[in-house]
Design a protein around this motif. Sequence first.
Motif, PDB file in Angstrom:
ATOM      1  N   TRP A 260       0.848  -1.381   0.098  1.00 51.85           N
ATOM      2  CA  TRP A 260      -0.134   0.072  -0.122  1.00 51.85           C
ATOM      3  C   TRP A 260       0.576   1.306  -0.144  1.00 51.85           C
ATOM      4  CZ3 TRP A 260      -4.957   0.071  -1.346  1.00 51.85           C
ATOM      5  CH2 TRP A 260      -5.759  -1.310  -1.128  1.00 51.85           C
ATOM      6  N   ILE A 261       2.093   1.495   0.702  1.00 53.87           N
ATOM      7  CA  ILE A 261       2.629   2.607   0.426  1.00 53.87           C
ATOM      8  C   ILE A 261       3.089   3.149  -0.871  1.00 53.87           C
ATOM      9  CG2 ILE A 261       5.047   3.473   1.219  1.00 53.87           C
ATOM     10  CD1 ILE A 261       3.391   2.728   3.604  1.00 53.87           C
ATOM     11  N   GLY A 262       3.535   2.400  -1.756  1.00 57.00           N
ATOM     12  CA  GLY A 262       3.770   2.731  -3.107  1.00 57.00           C
ATOM     13  C   GLY A 262       2.534   3.237  -3.889  1.00 57.00           C
ATOM     14  N   LEU A 263       1.228   2.637  -3.513  1.00 57.97           N
ATOM     15  CA  LEU A 263       0.269   3.284  -4.124  1.00 57.97           C
ATOM     16  C   LEU A 263      -0.621   4.123  -3.606  1.00 57.97           C
ATOM     17  CD1 LEU A 263      -2.084   2.457  -6.321  1.00 57.97           C
ATOM     18  CD2 LEU A 263      -3.152   0.727  -4.404  1.00 57.97           C
ATOM     19  N   VAL A 264      -0.762   4.435  -2.356  1.00 53.63           N
ATOM     20  CA  VAL A 264      -1.744   5.368  -1.551  1.00 53.63           C
ATOM     21  C   VAL A 264      -0.865   6.607  -1.394  1.00 53.63           C
ATOM     22  CG1 VAL A 264      -2.659   5.870   0.488  1.00 53.63           C
ATOM     23  CG2 VAL A 264      -3.006   3.741  -0.544  1.00 53.63           C
ATOM     24  N   VAL A 265       0.490   6.626  -0.989  1.00 60.19           N
ATOM     25  CA  VAL A 265       1.136   7.786  -0.549  1.00 60.19           C
ATOM     26  C   VAL A 265       1.113   8.764  -1.686  1.00 60.19           C
ATOM     27  CG1 VAL A 265       3.271   8.816   0.147  1.00 60.19           C
ATOM     28  CG2 VAL A 265       2.317   6.690   1.164  1.00 60.19           C
ATOM     29  N   PRO A 266       1.471   8.565  -3.107  1.00 58.53           N
ATOM     30  CA  PRO A 266       1.735   9.424  -3.976  1.00 58.53           C
ATOM     31  C   PRO A 266       0.281  10.260  -4.169  1.00 58.53           C
ATOM     32  CG  PRO A 266       2.818   7.423  -4.740  1.00 58.53           C
ATOM     33  CD  PRO A 266       1.879   7.132  -3.388  1.00 58.53           C
ATOM     34  N   HIS A 267      -0.849   9.335  -3.917  1.00 59.93           N
ATOM     35  CA  HIS A 267      -1.972  10.327  -4.255  1.00 59.93           C
ATOM     36  C   HIS A 267      -2.306  11.133  -3.347  1.00 59.93           C
ATOM     37  CE1 HIS A 267      -3.575   7.855  -7.788  1.00 59.93           C
ATOM     38  NE2 HIS A 267      -2.993   6.773  -7.174  1.00 59.93           N
ATOM     39  N   VAL A 268      -2.037  10.660  -2.098  1.00 56.47           N
ATOM     40  CA  VAL A 268      -2.081  11.722  -0.851  1.00 56.47           C
ATOM     41  C   VAL A 268      -1.171  12.980  -0.916  1.00 56.47           C
ATOM     42  CG1 VAL A 268      -1.602  11.746   1.854  1.00 56.47           C
ATOM     43  CG2 VAL A 268      -2.643   9.725   0.953  1.00 56.47           C
ATOM     44  N   ILE A 290       6.596   9.308   6.686  1.00 56.67           N
ATOM     45  CA  ILE A 290       5.639   9.547   7.864  1.00 56.67           C
ATOM     46  C   ILE A 290       4.777   8.121   8.149  1.00 56.67           C
ATOM     47  CG2 ILE A 290       3.833  10.735   8.731  1.00 56.67           C
ATOM     48  CD1 ILE A 290       4.988  13.363   7.590  1.00 56.67           C
ATOM     49  N   LEU A 291       4.106   7.844   7.055  1.00 59.63           N
ATOM     50  CA  LEU A 291       3.269   6.807   7.121  1.00 59.63           C
ATOM     51  C   LEU A 291       3.951   5.261   7.484  1.00 59.63           C
ATOM     52  CD1 LEU A 291       0.306   6.082   6.772  1.00 59.63           C
ATOM     53  CD2 LEU A 291       0.846   5.524   4.305  1.00 59.63           C
ATOM     54  N   LEU A 292       4.920   4.987   7.128  1.00 58.86           N
ATOM     55  CA  LEU A 292       5.591   3.903   7.385  1.00 58.86           C
ATOM     56  C   LEU A 292       6.238   3.943   8.646  1.00 58.86           C
ATOM     57  CD1 LEU A 292       6.149   1.204   6.307  1.00 58.86           C
ATOM     58  CD2 LEU A 292       8.384   1.941   5.308  1.00 58.86           C
ATOM     59  N   LEU A 293       6.687   5.092   9.273  1.00 54.54           N
ATOM     60  CA  LEU A 293       7.236   5.259  10.687  1.00 54.54           C
ATOM     61  C   LEU A 293       6.005   4.943  11.714  1.00 54.54           C
ATOM     62  CD1 LEU A 293       9.606   5.886  12.463  1.00 54.54           C
ATOM     63  CD2 LEU A 293       9.150   8.361  12.215  1.00 54.54           C
ATOM     64  N   ILE A 294       4.872   5.666  11.377  1.00 53.62           N
ATOM     65  CA  ILE A 294       3.680   5.410  12.185  1.00 53.62           C
ATOM     66  C   ILE A 294       3.441   3.942  12.223  1.00 53.62           C
ATOM     67  CG2 ILE A 294       1.237   5.808  12.383  1.00 53.62           C
ATOM     68  CD1 ILE A 294       1.544   8.351  11.170  1.00 53.62           C
ATOM     69  N   ALA A 295       3.293   3.273  10.927  1.00 53.50           N
ATOM     70  CA  ALA A 295       3.051   1.829  10.820  1.00 53.50           C
ATOM     71  C   ALA A 295       3.975   0.883  11.814  1.00 53.50           C
ATOM     72  CB  ALA A 295       2.956   1.389   9.457  1.00 53.50           C
ATOM     73  N   ASP A 296       4.964   1.156  11.610  1.00 56.64           N
ATOM     74  CA  ASP A 296       6.485   0.312  12.116  1.00 56.64           C
ATOM     75  C   ASP A 296       6.159   0.772  13.678  1.00 56.64           C
ATOM     76  OD1 ASP A 296       8.554  -1.229  12.251  1.00 56.64           O
ATOM     77  OD2 ASP A 296       9.680   0.462  13.025  1.00 56.64           O
ATOM     78  N   THR A 297       5.867   1.923  14.329  1.00 58.91           N
ATOM     79  CA  THR A 297       5.746   2.120  15.562  1.00 58.91           C
ATOM     80  C   THR A 297       4.965   1.535  16.135  1.00 58.91           C
ATOM     81  OG1 THR A 297       6.942   4.253  15.369  1.00 58.91           O
ATOM     82  CG2 THR A 297       5.744   3.948  17.438  1.00 58.91           C
ATOM     83  N   LEU A 298       3.674   1.269  15.313  1.00 59.55           N
ATOM     84  CA  LEU A 298       2.518   0.548  16.283  1.00 59.55           C
ATOM     85  C   LEU A 298       2.819  -1.137  16.005  1.00 59.55           C
ATOM     86  CD1 LEU A 298      -0.381   2.252  14.114  1.00 59.55           C
ATOM     87  CD2 LEU A 298       0.076   2.584  16.580  1.00 59.55           C
ATOM     88  N   ALA A 299       3.312  -1.343  15.132  1.00 56.42           N
ATOM     89  CA  ALA A 299       3.956  -2.705  15.034  1.00 56.42           C
ATOM     90  C   ALA A 299       4.636  -3.449  16.026  1.00 56.42           C
ATOM     91  CB  ALA A 299       4.714  -3.085  13.593  1.00 56.42           C
ATOM     92  N   ARG A 300       5.738  -2.453  16.561  1.00 58.70           N
ATOM     93  CA  ARG A 300       6.480  -2.986  17.530  1.00 58.70           C
ATOM     94  C   ARG A 300       6.112  -2.588  18.845  1.00 58.70           C
ATOM     95  NH1 ARG A 300      10.007   1.140  19.042  1.00 58.70           N
ATOM     96  NH2 ARG A 300      10.191   2.814  17.616  1.00 58.70           N
ATOM     97  N   SER A 301       4.851  -1.715  19.109  1.00 57.95           N
ATOM     98  CA  SER A 301       4.610  -1.311  20.443  1.00 57.95           C
ATOM     99  C   SER A 301       3.491  -1.862  20.967  1.00 57.95           C
ATOM    100  CB  SER A 301       4.212   0.268  20.144  1.00 57.95           C
ATOM    101  OG  SER A 301       5.512   0.884  19.771  1.00 57.95           O
TER     102      SER A 301
END
Length: 333
Positions: A260-268, A290-301
């Motif tokens: 999803w990162i490569g598909l959604v982020v350019p549109h945003v 930003i988006l992947l950092l939020i996702a990774d922080t959630l993934a490990r927290s």
Amino acid sequence: MVIIIKKRQNKLVMSIALLTLLALIIVSMMMGRYDLSLSEVSKYFIGQANSSSKLILELRFIRIIAVVLVGAGLSMAGATFQSVFSNGLASPNLLGVSTGSSVGAAIAILNGKSIYWIEISAFITGILTVFLTLLINKILRSNSNITLILSGIIMSGLMQSVLGSVKYIADPENQLQSIVYWELGSFMKVDSQALISVGPILIVGIIFLLLTRWRLNTLSLDTYTIKTIGINPTLNRNLMILFATLLTAASVCLCGVVGWIGLVVPHVSRSLVGEDNRYALPMTAITGAILLLIADTLARSISVNDIPLSIITGFIGVPIFIVILIRRRNVGI
């Protein structure tokens, strides 16, 4: 006058996004299975942290740098594919690059190769997958965007079959676990050695696309107009595809497949700063990080064990893309 105002607005938006990214990096270093205070994070950067917190922050900082590079790289690769093919649905996943790169990484893992060979193998199979996708589209002699996407789906299906075959013959005690790790996507195993070996490739790819981003605007024009400007359209398209594939392959080497990162982020990003790639591409890099950092922080927290990234990005990306589709339903993707 309107153009000047728009430029100022874009610069302001990008500045706010960059400050947001820096703030999230600090917050991400504080969050985890062991929460740390802002003062402990500050002491780490000035070299006064104690031994226990220093070790934790060292591991987190390496991981965060990897997340930022991959987030920026994958989103810029997606934006590049979308611009080169004039197709808002084009992405590393839909064109088969991610799956193809995973096959290369899996084959290298199966043969017990080092991270360098995994990286080379992922890059070669990623390039091969894109080439075959374009070849299918050319054989069909179609200029339709749907045909291109279908060609990518065909190659993704083929590569999934190859990947399944590799998994079938892999050693379940060791090799299979590593291959599944690539498929699910995670930064859990990223260390300084992996970052040093793959990070420079991501940096080179990101810098190249940033320096040549104005060419993406010209590639959206017809071939005759591009040639009158003095640009070789075939050479430039191939270079853009090459570096976008390089970023995708390097990302797969570092953390596996992230959806999803490569598909959604350019549109945003385009919804924030417009279609001009001189602004949209840098904004895409920042937004992707930003988006992947939020996702990774959630993934490990939020769990004892790391949650696979593709699960988190799916829950984040799907509603965002639905909103994009609703907003653009009258103009198309």
